[in-house]
Write a protein that holds these residues in place. Structure first.
Motif, PDB file in Angstrom:
ATOM      1  N   ILE A  39     -61.572   1.750  85.179  1.00 34.37           N
ATOM      2  CA  ILE A  39     -62.629   2.240  86.072  1.00 34.37           C
ATOM      3  C   ILE A  39     -62.518   1.614  87.450  1.00 34.37           C
ATOM      4  N   GLN A  40     -62.142   0.349  87.530  1.00 32.46           N
ATOM      5  CA  GLN A  40     -62.049  -0.331  88.824  1.00 32.46           C
ATOM      6  C   GLN A  40     -60.965   0.266  89.715  1.00 32.46           C
ATOM      7  N   HIS A  41     -59.883   0.747  89.100  1.00 30.69           N
ATOM      8  CA  HIS A  41     -58.769   1.265  89.902  1.00 30.69           C
ATOM      9  C   HIS A  41     -58.618   2.781  89.778  1.00 30.69           C
ATOM     10  N   HIS A  42     -59.636   3.431  89.253  1.00 32.42           N
ATOM     11  CA  HIS A  42     -59.672   4.905  89.181  1.00 32.42           C
ATOM     12  C   HIS A  42     -58.418   5.467  88.487  1.00 32.42           C
ATOM     13  N   SER A  43     -58.006   4.871  87.393  1.00 29.22           N
ATOM     14  CA  SER A  43     -56.803   5.355  86.714  1.00 29.22           C
ATOM     15  C   SER A  43     -57.032   5.505  85.226  1.00 29.22           C
ATOM     16  N   GLU A  44     -56.233   6.372  84.614  1.00 29.71           N
ATOM     17  CA  GLU A  44     -56.352   6.643  83.181  1.00 29.71           C
ATOM     18  C   GLU A  44     -54.988   7.046  82.635  1.00 29.71           C
ATOM     19  N   THR A  45     -54.657   6.561  81.458  1.00 34.58           N
ATOM     20  CA  THR A  45     -53.338   6.857  80.894  1.00 34.58           C
ATOM     21  C   THR A  45     -53.229   8.315  80.463  1.00 34.58           C
ATOM     22  N   ALA A  46     -54.341   8.984  80.252  1.00 36.50           N
ATOM     23  CA  ALA A  46     -54.287  10.383  79.822  1.00 36.50           C
ATOM     24  C   ALA A  46     -53.623  11.267  80.869  1.00 36.50           C
TER      25      ALA A  46
ATOM     26  N   ARG B 210     -56.294  21.932  75.040  1.00 38.28           N
ATOM     27  CA  ARG B 210     -56.489  23.160  75.798  1.00 38.28           C
ATOM     28  C   ARG B 210     -55.862  23.000  77.169  1.00 38.28           C
ATOM     29  N   ALA B 211     -55.630  24.112  77.859  1.00 40.19           N
ATOM     30  CA  ALA B 211     -55.017  24.055  79.177  1.00 40.19           C
ATOM     31  C   ALA B 211     -55.876  23.209  80.108  1.00 40.19           C
ATOM     32  N   GLY B 212     -55.256  22.180  80.711  1.00 40.78           N
ATOM     33  CA  GLY B 212     -55.965  21.319  81.643  1.00 40.78           C
ATOM     34  C   GLY B 212     -56.856  20.302  80.987  1.00 40.78           C
ATOM     35  N   GLN B 213     -56.829  20.205  79.648  1.00 41.50           N
ATOM     36  CA  GLN B 213     -57.685  19.268  78.940  1.00 41.50           C
ATOM     37  C   GLN B 213     -56.830  18.279  78.151  1.00 41.50           C
ATOM     38  N   PRO B 214     -57.255  17.014  78.082  1.00 43.31           N
ATOM     39  CA  PRO B 214     -56.510  16.055  77.264  1.00 43.31           C
ATOM     40  C   PRO B 214     -56.698  16.357  75.787  1.00 43.31           C
TER      41      PRO B 214
END
Length: 233
Positions: free
Chosen positions: A224-231, A90-94
């Motif tokens: 989680i430690q570096h506030h990042s996500e591949t999505a 959906r728009a704005g959703q992974p």
């Protein structure tokens, strides 16, 4: 007929016979022969076209999906209802089957492990009370209510024996039995239950037992430690 006119008449007759013969050679083919030749050509072209189409491979119609960024040996990342989910986002959703952070503005205040003589089965993410947090992956809400020391508590079953746990919420925004996607809001950060400040207590359980969540999430594309996500990278 006299002797002088006989040769002339013979020559005229021979000339007429030659002209008639050449005329027959120049006559067009009968109409039924032309139609027969045209029909044969059309049928031959159709046979060639059908043979060519039969030799072509079938179009590739496999659903395009986004896979997890990793896999534990003892964790199944694909739930049994995967085939029934939509493959488009959906728009704005992974898209389905990705894992994301539960929220983006937080401070990692406590780790998984022994604390005060007993196991702290998750990590604590400090954030202002009322901050919304979301499901980290698609699944089914199996618990959404007050739950002793967890206070207002949400649990989401992701299939394959994997359940994520969200504790100490100030307000619940989902209900038991609800199907959620990664990024759907499920509650607001709070300080309910056995809590000493506004934060989200986050756990991952495999077959009912808490496991170290940072490594699990990292293997699924979330740091989680570096506030990042591949999505969203």
């Amino acid at each position: 007929m006299n002797a002088r006119s006989a040769p002339a008449q013979l020559r005229a007759r021979a000339f007429a016979q030659r002209a008639n013969y050449r005329g027959r050679r120049r006559q067009p083919a009968p109409r039924h022969r032309f139609l027969a030749l045209l029909t044969t050509a059309v049928v031959s072209s159709a046979v060639v076209a059908l043979s060519t189409a039969a030799a072509l491979p079938e179009p590739h119609t496999d659903d395009l999906t986004i896979e997890s960024a990793g896999n534990y040996d003892d964790v199944t990342t694909h739930s049994s209802d995967r085939a029934s989910r939509s493959t488009s986002s959906r728009a704005g959703q992974p898209a389905p089957d990705v894992w994301i952070l539960p929220m983006h503005k937080y401070t990692l205040t406590s780790m998984f492990g022994q604390r005060w003589g007993q196991l702290h089965p998750g990590v604590d993410l400090g954030a202002a009370e009322g901050t919304p947090f979301t499901a980290v992956a698609a699944g089914t809400v199996v618990l959404c209510r007050w739950n002793a020391g967890y206070g207002n508590n949400v649990m989401i079953d992701h299939g394959g024996g994997v359940v994520t746990v969200y504790g100490h919420a100030s307000k619940l925004l989902c209900h038991e039995g609800q199907q959620v996607r990664a990024g759907d809001r499920v509650a607001l950060v709070g300080n309910t239950g056995h809590s000493f400040g506004s934060h989200l207590h986050f756990e991952v359980r495999q077959d009912g037992k808490p496991i170290e969540p940072l490594a699990f999430m990292l293997r699924h594309g979330v740091d989680i430690q570096h506030h990042s996500e591949t999505a969203y990278s």
